[in-house]
Every structure is written in C-alpha cells, then in structure tokens.
Design a protein around this motif. Structure first.
Motif, PDB file in Angstrom:
ATOM      1  N   ASP A  26      13.932   2.661 -41.591  1.00  0.00           N
ATOM      2  CA  ASP A  26      13.414   1.937 -40.433  1.00  0.00           C
ATOM      3  C   ASP A  26      12.831   0.589 -40.790  1.00  0.00           C
ATOM      4  O   ASP A  26      11.993   0.476 -41.655  1.00  0.00           O
ATOM      5  CB  ASP A  26      12.309   2.745 -39.769  1.00  0.00           C
ATOM      6  CG  ASP A  26      12.883   3.933 -39.065  1.00  0.00           C
ATOM      7  OD1 ASP A  26      12.312   5.020 -39.194  1.00  0.00           O
ATOM      8  OD2 ASP A  26      13.904   3.772 -38.386  1.00  0.00           O
ATOM      9  N   THR A  34       7.975  -0.790 -40.324  1.00  0.00           N
ATOM     10  CA  THR A  34       7.327  -0.031 -39.258  1.00  0.00           C
ATOM     11  C   THR A  34       6.035   0.613 -39.769  1.00  0.00           C
ATOM     12  O   THR A  34       5.045   0.662 -39.063  1.00  0.00           O
ATOM     13  CB  THR A  34       8.256   1.077 -38.744  1.00  0.00           C
ATOM     14  OG1 THR A  34       8.775   1.775 -39.859  1.00  0.00           O
ATOM     15  CG2 THR A  34       9.395   0.525 -37.936  1.00  0.00           C
ATOM     16  N   GLU A  57       2.363   0.419 -38.117  1.00  0.00           N
ATOM     17  CA  GLU A  57       1.752   1.670 -37.656  1.00  0.00           C
ATOM     18  C   GLU A  57       0.383   1.885 -38.278  1.00  0.00           C
ATOM     19  O   GLU A  57      -0.564   2.290 -37.610  1.00  0.00           O
ATOM     20  CB  GLU A  57       2.659   2.869 -38.015  1.00  0.00           C
ATOM     21  CG  GLU A  57       3.818   3.019 -37.048  1.00  0.00           C
ATOM     22  CD  GLU A  57       4.849   4.032 -37.512  1.00  0.00           C
ATOM     23  OE1 GLU A  57       5.953   4.013 -36.949  1.00  0.00           O
ATOM     24  OE2 GLU A  57       4.549   4.826 -38.422  1.00  0.00           O
ATOM     25  N   ALA A  67       3.720   5.183 -33.233  1.00  0.00           N
ATOM     26  CA  ALA A  67       5.069   5.011 -33.757  1.00  0.00           C
ATOM     27  C   ALA A  67       5.489   3.599 -33.391  1.00  0.00           C
ATOM     28  O   ALA A  67       5.298   3.161 -32.264  1.00  0.00           O
ATOM     29  CB  ALA A  67       6.020   6.015 -33.137  1.00  0.00           C
ATOM     30  N   VAL A  84       8.634   0.886 -33.306  1.00  0.00           N
ATOM     31  CA  VAL A  84      10.090   0.741 -33.409  1.00  0.00           C
ATOM     32  C   VAL A  84      10.501  -0.655 -32.969  1.00  0.00           C
ATOM     33  O   VAL A  84       9.723  -1.386 -32.363  1.00  0.00           O
ATOM     34  CB  VAL A  84      10.846   1.776 -32.532  1.00  0.00           C
ATOM     35  CG1 VAL A  84      10.495   3.188 -32.936  1.00  0.00           C
ATOM     36  CG2 VAL A  84      10.591   1.539 -31.052  1.00  0.00           C
ATOM     37  N   TYR A  99       4.237   2.659 -29.644  1.00  0.00           N
ATOM     38  CA  TYR A  99       3.903   3.828 -28.834  1.00  0.00           C
ATOM     39  C   TYR A  99       2.687   4.456 -29.474  1.00  0.00           C
ATOM     40  O   TYR A  99       2.709   4.770 -30.667  1.00  0.00           O
ATOM     41  CB  TYR A  99       5.064   4.818 -28.810  1.00  0.00           C
ATOM     42  CG  TYR A  99       6.295   4.205 -28.188  1.00  0.00           C
ATOM     43  CD1 TYR A  99       6.524   4.319 -26.822  1.00  0.00           C
ATOM     44  CD2 TYR A  99       7.188   3.473 -28.967  1.00  0.00           C
ATOM     45  CE1 TYR A  99       7.639   3.728 -26.242  1.00  0.00           C
ATOM     46  CE2 TYR A  99       8.303   2.875 -28.398  1.00  0.00           C
ATOM     47  CZ  TYR A  99       8.521   3.003 -27.037  1.00  0.00           C
ATOM     48  OH  TYR A  99       9.612   2.412 -26.470  1.00  0.00           O
ATOM     49  N   LYS A 142       8.933  14.469 -31.601  1.00  0.00           N
ATOM     50  CA  LYS A 142       8.951  14.853 -33.020  1.00  0.00           C
ATOM     51  C   LYS A 142       9.998  15.899 -33.314  1.00  0.00           C
ATOM     52  O   LYS A 142      10.298  16.738 -32.474  1.00  0.00           O
ATOM     53  CB  LYS A 142       7.577  15.392 -33.421  1.00  0.00           C
ATOM     54  CG  LYS A 142       6.544  14.312 -33.469  1.00  0.00           C
ATOM     55  CD  LYS A 142       5.360  14.705 -34.294  1.00  0.00           C
ATOM     56  CE  LYS A 142       4.410  13.527 -34.387  1.00  0.00           C
ATOM     57  NZ  LYS A 142       3.034  13.968 -34.562  1.00  0.00           N
ATOM     58  N   ILE A 182       8.457  11.875 -36.634  1.00  0.00           N
ATOM     59  CA  ILE A 182       8.650  11.161 -35.374  1.00  0.00           C
ATOM     60  C   ILE A 182      10.114  10.742 -35.266  1.00  0.00           C
ATOM     61  O   ILE A 182      10.688  10.222 -36.220  1.00  0.00           O
ATOM     62  CB  ILE A 182       7.756   9.907 -35.318  1.00  0.00           C
ATOM     63  CG1 ILE A 182       6.284  10.316 -35.400  1.00  0.00           C
ATOM     64  CG2 ILE A 182       8.017   9.105 -34.052  1.00  0.00           C
ATOM     65  CD1 ILE A 182       5.328   9.153 -35.570  1.00  0.00           C
ATOM     66  N   ARG A 230      12.181   8.204 -34.261  1.00  0.00           N
ATOM     67  CA  ARG A 230      12.126   6.798 -33.867  1.00  0.00           C
ATOM     68  C   ARG A 230      13.366   6.366 -33.086  1.00  0.00           C
ATOM     69  O   ARG A 230      13.318   5.499 -32.250  1.00  0.00           O
ATOM     70  CB  ARG A 230      11.989   5.928 -35.102  1.00  0.00           C
ATOM     71  CG  ARG A 230      10.629   6.047 -35.714  1.00  0.00           C
ATOM     72  CD  ARG A 230      10.348   4.879 -36.629  1.00  0.00           C
ATOM     73  NE  ARG A 230       8.996   5.022 -37.140  1.00  0.00           N
ATOM     74  CZ  ARG A 230       8.660   5.927 -38.033  1.00  0.00           C
ATOM     75  NH1 ARG A 230       9.569   6.743 -38.521  1.00  0.00           N
ATOM     76  NH2 ARG A 230       7.425   6.023 -38.441  1.00  0.00           N
ATOM     77  N   ARG A 231      14.483   6.996 -33.408  1.00  0.00           N
ATOM     78  CA  ARG A 231      15.745   6.637 -32.762  1.00  0.00           C
ATOM     79  C   ARG A 231      15.619   6.694 -31.233  1.00  0.00           C
ATOM     80  O   ARG A 231      16.086   5.814 -30.529  1.00  0.00           O
ATOM     81  CB  ARG A 231      16.813   7.622 -33.248  1.00  0.00           C
ATOM     82  CG  ARG A 231      18.167   7.464 -32.654  1.00  0.00           C
ATOM     83  CD  ARG A 231      19.168   8.350 -33.401  1.00  0.00           C
ATOM     84  NE  ARG A 231      18.825   9.774 -33.372  1.00  0.00           N
ATOM     85  CZ  ARG A 231      19.028  10.567 -32.322  1.00  0.00           C
ATOM     86  NH1 ARG A 231      19.518  10.078 -31.211  1.00  0.00           N
ATOM     87  NH2 ARG A 231      18.720  11.843 -32.373  1.00  0.00           N
ATOM     88  N   LEU A 286      12.836   6.524 -29.467  1.00  0.00           N
ATOM     89  CA  LEU A 286      11.906   5.485 -28.991  1.00  0.00           C
ATOM     90  C   LEU A 286      12.599   4.121 -28.979  1.00  0.00           C
ATOM     91  O   LEU A 286      12.355   3.295 -28.110  1.00  0.00           O
ATOM     92  CB  LEU A 286      10.665   5.451 -29.885  1.00  0.00           C
ATOM     93  CG  LEU A 286       9.799   6.711 -29.799  1.00  0.00           C
ATOM     94  CD1 LEU A 286       8.716   6.680 -30.864  1.00  0.00           C
ATOM     95  CD2 LEU A 286       9.177   6.831 -28.406  1.00  0.00           C
ATOM     96  N   GLU A 287      13.481   3.926 -29.942  1.00  0.00           N
ATOM     97  CA  GLU A 287      14.252   2.676 -29.982  1.00  0.00           C
ATOM     98  C   GLU A 287      15.130   2.562 -28.742  1.00  0.00           C
ATOM     99  O   GLU A 287      15.248   1.501 -28.142  1.00  0.00           O
ATOM    100  CB  GLU A 287      15.162   2.656 -31.218  1.00  0.00           C
ATOM    101  CG  GLU A 287      14.505   2.042 -32.428  1.00  0.00           C
ATOM    102  CD  GLU A 287      15.233   2.376 -33.724  1.00  0.00           C
ATOM    103  OE1 GLU A 287      14.558   2.382 -34.760  1.00  0.00           O
ATOM    104  OE2 GLU A 287      16.458   2.644 -33.681  1.00  0.00           O
TER     105      GLU A 287
END
Ligand code: ATP
Ligand code: MG
Length: 659
Positions: free
Chosen positions: A530, A541, A545, A558, A560, A574, A617, A623, A625-626, A628-629
C-alpha cells in the motif's frame, strides 16, 4: 474544434503504437538496432560503454565483482571524482563559457552559471565546508528547495568526498530529524525560506525545529539567505550565513579528491512507505556512469543541448537527471524554483520558449494538470525547440500520453516513459527513443543490459497479458549498494523474495506489479504494498495512519488513496473515534489534519476524513484497504466475502455519499 482537429483526436485516440519520428532518429545518440544483443552477449563488459563516458583518475581493473553478492561492486580499482567529471573536465576541454545551470526563480529572477562560474562556486563552497571541519566521508545533510546553492553544495560535497544526504524541502521537521539521526549527520546546509506562489515561505523555523530533534551534536549549520528582507530570522551560535562564510574562501582552489569507484557519493532516503525511511547508498563510479549513460542513451542529451527536468532535486530524479547525468555530459540544465501555475498556467511553456529547451522530462501528475488546464496555455508559446519528451514517477495513462505527444511535442517528439526507483539510481525500463516503437501506457522493454522480467509468486515468468511482479535478474552499475548501516535490511527488503542463496542466484525485487506483452513491453501496474501517490509524491499509508491515531480521541484509522483527477491519488482517512468522543468529530478532524501536516507535510493533507464506528477487516484482523479505496474512488465495491464484518462497508459507503 474544427473537423480537422476532431479527425486528428479520433485518430490519436485509437492509435496504440507510435514510431519514433524520422527527424529524431537521424540525430539520435543511440540507433544501433543490435544494441540489445550486443549488451547481452558482452555482459557485464558491455557496461564499459557507460564507464567510458567518464574521466577516471585511475583505470578500473574489473567491471563487476560479484564474489560477495548481492553486495556487488562495479569498476573496482577505479578512482574518480564526480565534481571533476561534472565540471573541471568540460572547462579543460575549452567549454568553460558554456552554460551549466540556467536557473529561474519563481518571481522571475534569473541566474546563469557557466561551467567556469559553477566550478568557481563549487570550489569556494568546498573550501568553506573544509573550513568548518568537514572531512572525507562525513555526511552532510542538505535541506534546501530549488535554488542554485543546492547543486553547488552537492558538487562541493562530491569534490571533497563528503557524501550528501538531500532532504526534500517540503518534508517536515520530523522528517529532517529522522534522516539526520539515521545518517549521524553533523552538518546541515539549509536556507531561510523560498517563494511559493509569490509568498515568502519560512523554511528556517522548520529546519530549527528539526535540529531540535537531532539526537547527536550538530556541529555547523549553513543558512542561505534566499529571502533577504522578506524574512527576518536570527542565527544561533553554530549557524552561519552562507554568503558571509563563503566570502572568506572566495577564489579558493580545491583539488577534487580521488574517490574509489565504490566510495559513497550520496545517501538518499526513500519515501518510507514501509515504516522507517530507507537510506539508499549510491556510489561514485557505478552511479555516475549509469546516470550519464542513461542521460545519453534515453534522454538523448548532448553537450550543446538545453535540457530541462522539472522534478525537485530533493528526489532521486533530480539527483540523476538535473545534476549528475546532465552535467557529466556537459549540457545546459535548466532549474526552476517554483510552481507551474505561477503567475499563470503557462509558466513552464514560457520557460521552454525562452530558453529554447530541447529535451523536457516531467511527471504524469504534471501532465494531467496541464490537460485539465487546457491547450490554450500551450498555444501561445513556440515549443518547436523540443525534440524529446520524458515522464517518470508513476504510470502514465494513454490519454495523458497522447495529450503530451500532441500538444507539447506536436507529434514530432518521441516520449520516453521511464520506470525506475531511488534504489536503481537510473532508468531501467523504457524505450530507446531512436530505436523502439512507443506504446502509450507501457514503459517499454528493459534497457540493454538490464534483465528485468515479469514473474509470478514462484519467480516463473508469466505469459504475455498476465499480471505478475517485476524482478531484475542481473546487477547493473547504478544499483544501490546497501541501505545505510543496515546490510540486513538491504537483503530483506530487496533480495529475500526471489533469490536462492544456496545456488547463489540473486534476484532484485522492486516490489512493483506489472504485465508484459508479446513484444516484451512492460506495463507497470503499481506497488505491491500500500502506498499513496499524491502528485508524484509517494506517501506511506502507515506513516499517515500513525499520525492520525496519535490524536487523542481517535482509536483507529485506515488511510487509503482514492482516485483524484489532478493529483493522481488523494489521501482519504477513515477513522474510528474513541468512545465518548463520538460527538466531537469536527474537533477530531481538525486535530487529525494538523497531525498529518506536522508529521509528514502538506503533501499528505487528507482530502477527506470520514468517521465510522468500524473498519472492514479480514478474519485475521487486517484492514481491507482495497474496499476503502473503492469507496474513496467511487468504484463498485469488490468482493466482501472474506470480511469479518461485511455490513460495515455499506455503512461507510452510505456515509461517504451523504458527507
Ligand atoms: P519507498 O520505497 O520508500 O516506498 P518510493 O518507492 O515511493 O519510496 P521512488 O523510488 O521515488 O520512491 O519511486 C519508485 C517507484 O515509482 C517505482 O517503484 C514505481 O512504483 C513508481 N514509478 C516510477 N516510474 C514509473 C513509471 N514510469 N511507470 C510506473 N511507475 C513508476
Ligand atoms: Mg520504493
């Protein structure tokens, strides 16, 4: 748009391959079709061709020493000095009157340094550094924006054999302290401030704050007075005004120190995506030969060219392709202090026109901004001096490539899309502009002598069209030699993944994903782990964070990257408020913003901070992240089946929409 223009647009949009223009090929530095085979057959001796671009004080005995792989050594036994190669030898050849650096300040001031003048400045500052007690192998930190004193200081360090460690001026005080601590650097060269969009920016306060975080004694700080009366500041006991100090050494002669080919030329810290930034060590012989060779073969630079790379010297691109490569070839290198849209959005084209720039090298994020601003800013300028265009830093999407090709290059300039890294020292995957067909979106084949492949998780080459990972299966002169003071991490970061220690087969792993086509052209897909790429600046990231969760009242965060039209990506945060803080989101948001600015810098400023009660999660607690992206980019949500808490994704998406 006229019918003619519309037809042209339509044709360009469909065209997938472009041949190098005949007018370019006729004059190109490298046109031998057989160069790929020649390098392969004569490897590693082929690299003598790069070394031959330099002047050696002592000839090397061996091209490649691989007895202690992956601690490879290049041109062993050779001795040379980088500042001699970038300055003295051009003067000795009677080119002292040619312009080395053409500098333009944001407010319009110009400073021109011929090779004679640059050499004199470098000798004066080299004498100044020695006067302060800087000795060979002492690491000098340079925390400076795009002012001429930065390359002068770099070359002065190189002259006396003191490695430099340049810290990007936009980085925070913390970043400066971390890097000085890591390198045990006792000397700092910085400046009072600089101009951005017409404002005088205070830099010295940030430098001082950073110095307060240095754990060892700092012996001296040299401060360039860039802003004059526009910024009042005091100097402490060990701080010296650059001009005053240099005045005592004016007219000095400082003999360039003969450095072993493998002696460190500089340290450059990467963005630090994976926690602590990595201090990449580059050497005098291999690095300089490689940056000169790629400047010659890929950027097609010749001594009588005017060449402009619009990157910041604080990144590796500026080291290799504003300072070392171009100056080693004796060309004129343009340097611009400010932003591309000040006072207006045609500033860069004005500089190209005024200087008759032949070669222009920039980043895809800049090209996307030019596109967004529109053609009208290019139209009033005569860009016909250009003969080659280049990009670096991230993948360039075909639409931006074609815009660059048409509106800047007038379909007469080849474009080189150059893939490389801080660690590789110079370009690795790109077309040779006088030889190869260009395919927008694809960087091209590996350079001659570079064995880059696209492999699967087991290291087997993937079929054309399949996604895999980039590896480099043989060493090259510009490669990093180690991570400063951390050989173990060097192995772990770059070699562990695909090497076989038993059979002594060493494979370099750059941690980028890619695809390869039937012609061997490589399309870079991005990083394996990431990372957020904001306007070409890569941000970790993790680092962001940790800044956010440093705020009291924020439990978890998180970070992203979400798609952004101009920046490429923007930072989305987030965050989960701690219990009892739920109704204080506005306050938390402000503090989180501030924390990010303080610990990383304005480049990392979040586009949006979304508060949520939970984060998506995996079952193992990581987490996702994908997802959230996808939310941040407004994409359709991917598979949520491996989630421990699938409902939360919809909750967050709904919240983002209503925000
Ligand atoms: P860190 O290693 O600390 O995360 P970083 O990798 O962001 O730092 P750089 O060395 O400046 O710092 O960036 C190199 C990366 O940039 C490459 O690994 C690749 O992901 C990307 N990159 C550079 N040039 C190109 C290009 N032409 N096409 C696609 N990606 C590119
Ligand atoms: Mg990297």
């Amino acid at each position: 748009m006229s019918q003619e223009d519309a037809n042209l647009e339509a044709r360009l949009a469909e065209q997938e391959a472009f041949e190098p223009p005949e007018s370019f090929v006729e004059q190109a530095n490298v046109t031998e079709q057989g160069i790929y085979e020649e390098f392969e057959e004569n490897w590693p001796e082929c690299w003598e061709r790069a070394a031959d671009l330099l002047s050696w004080d002592e000839a090397y005995d061996t091209v490649l020493e691989d007895g202690n792989a992956p601690f490879y050594e290049w041109f062993t036994g050779g001795e040379l000095n980088a500042s001699y190669n970038c300055l003295d030898r051009h003067v000795a050849e009677g080119r002292g009157d040619s312009v080395a650096i053409e500098w333009e300040g944001e407010l319009g001031e110009e400073r021109t340094y011929t090779y004679d003048e640059l050499l004199a400045e470098v000798e004066d500052f080299a004498a100044t550094l020695r006067g302060l007690g800087v000795e060979e192998d002492d690491i000098v930190t340079l925390y400076m924006p795009m002012i001429p004193e930065l390359p002068i200081a770099m070359l002065a360090c190189a002259r006396i054999g003191a490695p430099h460690s340049v810290v990007f001026a936009g980085f925070s005080a913390d970043a400066l302290a971390t890097r000085m601590n890591s390198a045990d650097s006792e000397y700092l060269v910085t400046c009072d401030g600089y101009y951005r969009r017409g404002d005088a920016l205070d830099h010295i306060s940030k430098a001082n704050e950073g110095l307060a975080g240095v754990e060892h004694a700092v012996s001296d700080v040299v401060v360039v007075d860039r802003l004059g009366d526009d910024l009042e500041h005091d100097l402490t006991d060990n701080q010296h005004d650059y001009d005053e100090l240099v005045a005592d050494h004016e007219g000095s002669t400082v003999e360039p120190v003969s450095r072993d080919a493998e002696d460190m030329l500089f340290l450059m810290y990467t963005s630090g995506t994976t926690g602590k930034p990595k201090g990449v060590k580059h050497t005098t012989g291999g690095y300089l030969a490689y940056s000169a060779w790629t400047s010659h073969a890929v950027l097609d630079i010749e001594a009588d060219d005017t060449y402009w790379c619009s990157a910041d010297i604080g990144w590796i691109t500026g080291h290799s392709y504003i300072v070392y490569g171009p100056l080693a070839l004796g060309t004129t290198s343009v340097m611009y202090e400010g932003t591309p849209d000040y006072p207006d959005k045609d500033r860069l084209w004005e500089i190209v026109e005024k200087n008759g720039v032949d070669i222009f090298y920039t980043a895809p994020t800049a090209i996307r901004a030019f596109m967004k601003w529109g053609e009208e800013y290019t139209q009033n300028h005569d860009l016909s001096s250009l003969r080659l265009l280049g990009t670096v830093g991230e993948p360039i999407n075909p639409r931006a490539w074609k815009w660059y090709y048409k509106h800047i290059g007038n379909e007469e300039c080849p474009i080189v899309d150059t893939w490389w890294q801080t660690e590789t020292g110079g370009m690795m995957i790109t077309t040779l502009p006088g030889i190869n067909t260009m395919k927008p979106g694809s960087a091209g084949p590996p350079l001659p002598g570079i064995d880059a492949r696209v492999v699967d998780a087991q290291g087997e080459e993937v079929d054309a069209g399949q996604a895999g990972y980039v590896t480099v299966n043989n060493p090259w002169p510009g490669m990093l030699r180690t991570l400063y003071d951390n050989d173990e991490r060097f192995i772990q970061e770059y070699w562990d993944e695909y090497s076989d220690e038993e059979t002594d087969e060493w494979v370099y792993f750059p941690e980028d994903g890619a695809k390869i086509d039937d012609d061997g052209y490589i399309t870079i897909l991005g990083r394996v782990d990431d990372v957020i790429n904001v306007s070409g600046h890569r941000l970790g990231t993790m680092e962001i964070e940790s800044a956010v969760v440093g705020v009291e009242g924020i439990a978890e965060a998180a970070v992203v990257g979400g798609d952004h039209e101009v920046k490429g990506e923007a930072v989305y945060v987030y965050a989960i408020p701690e219990d009892g803080y739920e109704d204080r989101e506005a306050e938390l948001e402000e503090e989180a913003m501030e924390a990010v600015l303080d610990s990383i810098g304005p480049i990392a400023k979040p586009e949006e901070i979304v508060f949520t009660h939970e984060l998506p999660k995996t079952r193992s607690g990581k987490i996702m992240r994908r997802l959230l992206e996808d939310i941040a980019s407004g994409n359709e949500l991917g598979n949520t089946s491996t989630l421990r808490n699938p409902d939360v994704v919809d909750d967050i998406a709904a919240q983002v929409e209503t925000d």
